[in-house]
Design a protein around this motif. Sequence first.
Motif, PDB file in Angstrom:
ATOM      1  N   UNK A 195     -10.019   0.349  -1.320  1.00  0.00           N
ATOM      2  CA  UNK A 195      -9.407  -0.836  -0.721  1.00  0.00           C
ATOM      3  C   UNK A 195     -10.178  -2.101  -1.089  1.00  0.00           C
ATOM      4  N   UNK A 196     -11.499  -2.013  -1.085  1.00  0.00           N
ATOM      5  CA  UNK A 196     -12.310  -3.160  -1.481  1.00  0.00           C
ATOM      6  C   UNK A 196     -12.149  -3.468  -2.961  1.00  0.00           C
ATOM      7  N   UNK A 197     -12.057  -2.424  -3.785  1.00  0.00           N
ATOM      8  CA  UNK A 197     -11.959  -2.593  -5.233  1.00  0.00           C
ATOM      9  C   UNK A 197     -10.638  -3.233  -5.651  1.00  0.00           C
ATOM     10  N   UNK A 198      -9.551  -2.818  -5.008  1.00  0.00           N
ATOM     11  CA  UNK A 198      -8.225  -3.265  -5.442  1.00  0.00           C
ATOM     12  C   UNK A 198      -7.615  -4.360  -4.576  1.00  0.00           C
TER      13      UNK A 198
ATOM     14  N   UNK B 143      -4.058  -1.716   0.430  1.00  0.00           N
ATOM     15  CA  UNK B 143      -4.247  -0.671   1.429  1.00  0.00           C
ATOM     16  C   UNK B 143      -4.112   0.718   0.829  1.00  0.00           C
ATOM     17  N   UNK B 144      -3.303   0.835  -0.243  1.00  0.00           N
ATOM     18  CA  UNK B 144      -3.150   2.119  -0.914  1.00  0.00           C
ATOM     19  C   UNK B 144      -2.678   1.881  -2.340  1.00  0.00           C
ATOM     20  N   UNK B 145      -2.298   2.973  -3.020  1.00  0.00           N
ATOM     21  CA  UNK B 145      -2.102   2.930  -4.477  1.00  0.00           C
ATOM     22  C   UNK B 145      -0.700   2.511  -4.895  1.00  0.00           C
ATOM     23  N   UNK B 146      -0.074   1.597  -4.171  1.00  0.00           N
ATOM     24  CA  UNK B 146       1.280   1.181  -4.524  1.00  0.00           C
ATOM     25  C   UNK B 146       1.625  -0.155  -3.876  1.00  0.00           C
ATOM     26  N   UNK B 147       2.499  -0.915  -4.528  1.00  0.00           N
ATOM     27  CA  UNK B 147       3.020  -2.168  -3.972  1.00  0.00           C
ATOM     28  C   UNK B 147       4.534  -2.175  -4.166  1.00  0.00           C
ATOM     29  N   UNK B 148       5.262  -2.534  -3.115  1.00  0.00           N
ATOM     30  CA  UNK B 148       6.695  -2.765  -3.218  1.00  0.00           C
ATOM     31  C   UNK B 148       6.965  -4.265  -3.281  1.00  0.00           C
ATOM     32  N   UNK B 149       7.968  -4.638  -4.046  1.00  0.00           N
ATOM     33  CA  UNK B 149       8.362  -6.037  -4.135  1.00  0.00           C
ATOM     34  C   UNK B 149       9.882  -6.124  -4.223  1.00  0.00           C
TER      35      UNK B 149
ATOM     36  N   UNK C 157       2.872   1.388  -8.928  1.00  0.00           N
ATOM     37  CA  UNK C 157       1.686   2.149  -8.553  1.00  0.00           C
ATOM     38  C   UNK C 157       0.424   1.519  -9.153  1.00  0.00           C
ATOM     39  N   UNK C 158      -0.681   1.676  -8.456  1.00  0.00           N
ATOM     40  CA  UNK C 158      -1.968   1.094  -8.856  1.00  0.00           C
ATOM     41  C   UNK C 158      -2.952   2.215  -9.184  1.00  0.00           C
ATOM     42  N   UNK C 159      -3.215   2.400 -10.502  1.00  0.00           N
ATOM     43  CA  UNK C 159      -4.096   3.485 -10.934  1.00  0.00           C
ATOM     44  C   UNK C 159      -5.530   3.278 -10.449  1.00  0.00           C
ATOM     45  N   UNK C 160      -5.907   2.030 -10.242  1.00  0.00           N
ATOM     46  CA  UNK C 160      -7.271   1.740  -9.810  1.00  0.00           C
ATOM     47  C   UNK C 160      -7.577   2.221  -8.407  1.00  0.00           C
ATOM     48  N   UNK C 161      -6.564   2.636  -7.657  1.00  0.00           N
ATOM     49  CA  UNK C 161      -6.766   3.136  -6.296  1.00  0.00           C
ATOM     50  C   UNK C 161      -6.715   4.666  -6.326  1.00  0.00           C
ATOM     51  N   UNK C 162      -7.880   5.277  -6.431  1.00  0.00           N
ATOM     52  CA  UNK C 162      -8.018   6.744  -6.491  1.00  0.00           C
ATOM     53  C   UNK C 162      -7.050   7.326  -7.513  1.00  0.00           C
ATOM     54  N   UNK C 163      -7.029   6.740  -8.707  1.00  0.00           N
ATOM     55  CA  UNK C 163      -6.225   7.261  -9.799  1.00  0.00           C
ATOM     56  C   UNK C 163      -4.728   7.185  -9.568  1.00  0.00           C
TER      57      UNK C 163
ATOM     58  N   UNK D 288       5.381   3.920 -12.752  1.00  0.00           N
ATOM     59  CA  UNK D 288       4.535   5.054 -12.402  1.00  0.00           C
ATOM     60  C   UNK D 288       3.239   5.019 -13.195  1.00  0.00           C
ATOM     61  N   UNK D 289       2.126   5.050 -12.483  1.00  0.00           N
ATOM     62  CA  UNK D 289       0.808   5.141 -13.122  1.00  0.00           C
ATOM     63  C   UNK D 289      -0.047   6.030 -12.226  1.00  0.00           C
ATOM     64  N   UNK D 290       0.308   7.310 -12.179  1.00  0.00           N
ATOM     65  CA  UNK D 290      -0.266   8.198 -11.179  1.00  0.00           C
ATOM     66  C   UNK D 290      -1.022   9.361 -11.787  1.00  0.00           C
ATOM     67  N   UNK D 291      -2.084   9.736 -11.102  1.00  0.00           N
ATOM     68  CA  UNK D 291      -2.843  10.914 -11.498  1.00  0.00           C
ATOM     69  C   UNK D 291      -2.365  12.177 -10.811  1.00  0.00           C
ATOM     70  N   UNK D 292      -1.266  12.085 -10.033  1.00  0.00           N
ATOM     71  CA  UNK D 292      -0.722  13.272  -9.368  1.00  0.00           C
ATOM     72  C   UNK D 292      -0.903  13.214  -7.865  1.00  0.00           C
TER      73      UNK D 292
END
Length: 262
Positions: free
Chosen positions: A110-113, A116-122, A136-142, A171-175
């Motif tokens: 959360x501090x890094x990105x 609150x979590x690995x995704x944003x809706x717009x 999706x935000x890969x920088x948030x726990x992959x 999609x930019x997810x590690x699973x």
Amino acid sequence: MGPFCEEQHLPMSWFKRETHEIQPTPDHEVRTEGLWTKCGQCGKVLFNKDLEANLQVCPNCGYHFKFNARQRIENLLDPGYELVDLELKSTDPLQFTDLKPYKQRLVQAQKKTGLNDAIINAVGKIDGQDVVLSVMEYGFIGGSMGAVVGETIARAVDRALAARVPLIIVSASGGARMMEGIASLMQLAKVSVGLAKMDDEKIPRVIEQTIRQKLPEGFQRSEFLLEHGFLDAIVARKDLKSYLAQALGWMTKAKKAADRVA
């Protein structure tokens, strides 16, 4: 022959050169850090403003630097878009710990990105076409999918269904996020059901997947996936918005024509 120093027996110079170091004035300071970035592929040193203007793509070799979720939204949507569903936060239902506690990983991500979590809706427009965008935000726990990511995508589906507008998922997810166990795996079914509803309602849906991993030769690369029919197209980052706008235009016109026939 000139004189010699007695102790070291080295020739001495007739003239002594004094070094004069240039001292900057107190109010003069040159700042260069943060202005340049070295390309990880070709090694060329790039001016950061030029790199930003080229959407984080090396103008020399085409190497793609990281492009976070906020940058992706800014690049794809027309000005005036709205970020939504940002209030959801992951919990630690299993009190999971591996190398470090899951709660600690969440706080660090959360501090890094700044998310609150690995995704944003717009909600916004692409060249005037109304869309719902879920990035999706890969920088948030992959970019892993836990309960919050699954719920956020489900809300994006609900928004698209309610407004009858296209949904675009980047999609930019590690699973699945293993720290949430079965709760994470359940999100796959949840999202699949939502996307099936989109299909049933015949609302245009576009999914862009970017896979950049060090794997065996050719395996799961974009070119390989395109060749085998898993991707519709590989589009340059700078052309992606116009490509999506054109594709949405085609699908929207086709849908309107089908509705008239029906």
